[in-house]
Design a protein around this motif. Structure first.
Motif, mmCIF file in Angstrom:
data_model
loop_
_atom_site.group_PDB
_atom_site.id
_atom_site.type_symbol
_atom_site.label_atom_id
_atom_site.label_comp_id
_atom_site.label_asym_id
_atom_site.label_seq_id
_atom_site.Cartn_x
_atom_site.Cartn_y
_atom_site.Cartn_z
ATOM 1 N N ASP A 1 0.768 -1.295 0.073
ATOM 2 C CA ASP A 1 -0.095 0.059 0.219
ATOM 3 C C ASP A 1 0.798 1.379 -0.020
ATOM 4 O O ASP A 1 1.631 1.397 1.053
ATOM 5 C CB ASP A 1 -0.991 -0.074 1.301
ATOM 6 N N THR A 2 0.708 1.971 -1.138
ATOM 7 C CA THR A 2 1.614 3.237 -1.230
ATOM 8 C C THR A 2 1.318 4.328 -0.279
ATOM 9 O O THR A 2 1.822 5.452 0.026
ATOM 10 C CB THR A 2 1.734 3.555 -2.637
ATOM 11 N N PHE A 3 -0.062 4.054 0.213
ATOM 12 C CA PHE A 3 -0.637 5.360 1.142
ATOM 13 C C PHE A 3 -0.285 4.863 2.698
ATOM 14 O O PHE A 3 -0.447 5.407 3.521
ATOM 15 C CB PHE A 3 -2.068 5.318 1.295
ATOM 16 N N GLY A 4 0.843 3.878 2.706
ATOM 17 C CA GLY A 4 1.364 3.399 4.139
ATOM 18 C C GLY A 4 1.226 2.076 4.318
ATOM 19 O O GLY A 4 0.324 1.365 4.387
ATOM 20 N N ALA A 5 2.438 1.299 4.335
ATOM 21 C CA ALA A 5 2.745 -0.104 4.358
ATOM 22 C C ALA A 5 2.395 -0.344 5.920
ATOM 23 O O ALA A 5 2.484 0.201 6.908
ATOM 24 C CB ALA A 5 4.183 -0.421 3.929
ATOM 25 N N PRO A 6 2.258 -1.683 6.307
ATOM 26 C CA PRO A 6 1.798 -2.224 7.700
ATOM 27 C C PRO A 6 3.191 -1.673 8.637
ATOM 28 O O PRO A 6 2.611 -1.251 10.006
ATOM 29 C CB PRO A 6 1.871 -3.483 7.808
ATOM 30 N N ASN A 7 4.194 -1.625 8.068
ATOM 31 C CA ASN A 7 5.394 -1.456 9.230
ATOM 32 C C ASN A 7 5.555 0.144 9.224
ATOM 33 O O ASN A 7 6.373 0.419 10.116
ATOM 34 C CB ASN A 7 6.665 -2.064 8.492
ATOM 35 N N GLU A 8 5.010 0.898 8.861
ATOM 36 C CA GLU A 8 4.794 2.243 9.047
ATOM 37 C C GLU A 8 4.017 2.617 10.372
ATOM 38 O O GLU A 8 3.952 3.930 10.602
ATOM 39 C CB GLU A 8 4.472 3.133 7.909
ATOM 40 N N PHE A 9 3.097 1.934 10.708
ATOM 41 C CA PHE A 9 2.105 2.179 11.770
ATOM 42 C C PHE A 9 3.270 1.748 13.076
ATOM 43 O O PHE A 9 3.882 0.869 13.199
ATOM 44 C CB PHE A 9 0.799 1.180 11.858
ATOM 45 N N PRO A 10 2.716 2.408 14.289
ATOM 46 C CA PRO A 10 3.448 2.382 15.458
ATOM 47 C C PRO A 10 3.241 1.178 16.155
ATOM 48 O O PRO A 10 2.034 0.667 16.258
ATOM 49 C CB PRO A 10 3.153 3.703 16.301
#
Length: 218
Positions: A161-170
């Protein structure tokens, strides 16, 4: 057969397609679409097909702008205004059963569910393909909006997902369910190590567990 009904809202008429649980009801799952599509999105369609057999009433909500045939989504405050009366109507229909109601949506619809969680009194939020930031613009984070829901939250996110990959979430934030090889629409390439059907099955199983097993939300 699904039940279809309309709800009057300040921005216009919203339309709800309701599929009731086919076994003893345990919860409501109320979800809206994103800014670029409708309730026919593959993840929403898969959830609507799978969750009733797990005791979940599924209400898919078409925002007034889609019902009116417009191509562009309005401002966030207008989206919220088109959502709140629908949750009020669901609450009215839920009076006798008194089941937990979960708000949801994909992409822009996920943002609406998060922004309005406190006002609607939902038991939790399922954020499908939450747009954490515009593609290529991680500095324009919408994390505060997600965390501001103030209720248990499940984020279902494609690994591509270019709107935010899973590893970008805290790691200390909402529960994140990664979907391997999937993009923002949960599409997987034909040469991926999992099939499209397997990716959707992962989503429906993960969301179903989270909705019906309280320990998964702790």
């Amino acid at each position: 057969m699904p039940e279809v009904f309309e709800v009057a809202t300040p921005p216009g008429t919203a339309r709800v397609t309701l599929r009731r649980a086919t076994v003893a009801a345990r919860a409501w799952f109320v979800a809206s679409h994103g800014a670029g599509g409708g309730i026919e999105a593959r993840d929403l369609a898969a959830l609507a097909a799978a969750l009733p057999a797990r005791g979940v009433h599924v209400a898919l909500v078409e925002q007034p702008w889609r019902v009116a045939g417009r191509r562009l989504a309005p401002a966030p405050k207008t989206l919220d205004a088109g959502w709140l009366p629908v949750l009020e109507e669901i609450a009215r229909r839920n009076t006798a059963e008194a089941l937990p109601v979960f708000g949801s949506g994909r992409s822009a619809g996920a943002r609406v569910a998060c922004r309005t969680a406190a006002k609607t009194g939902v038991a939790g939020v399922v954020a499908l393909a939450f747009p954490l930031h515009p593609p290529g613009r991680p500095e324009r984070s919408r994390l505060a909006e997600l965390l501001g829901a103030g209720v248990p939250t499940l984020v279902v996110q494609g690994e591509r997902d270019t709107f935010g990959a899973p590893n970008e979430f805290p790691k200390d934030g909402p529960t994140v369910l990664p979907v391997p090889f999937a993009d923002h629409g949960f599409a997987v390439p034909k040469r991926a190590e999992i099939t499209q059907e397997a990716a959707l099955a992962l989503i429906t199983a993960g969301v179903g567990d989270w909705l019906t097993v309280p320990s998964t939300r702790e």
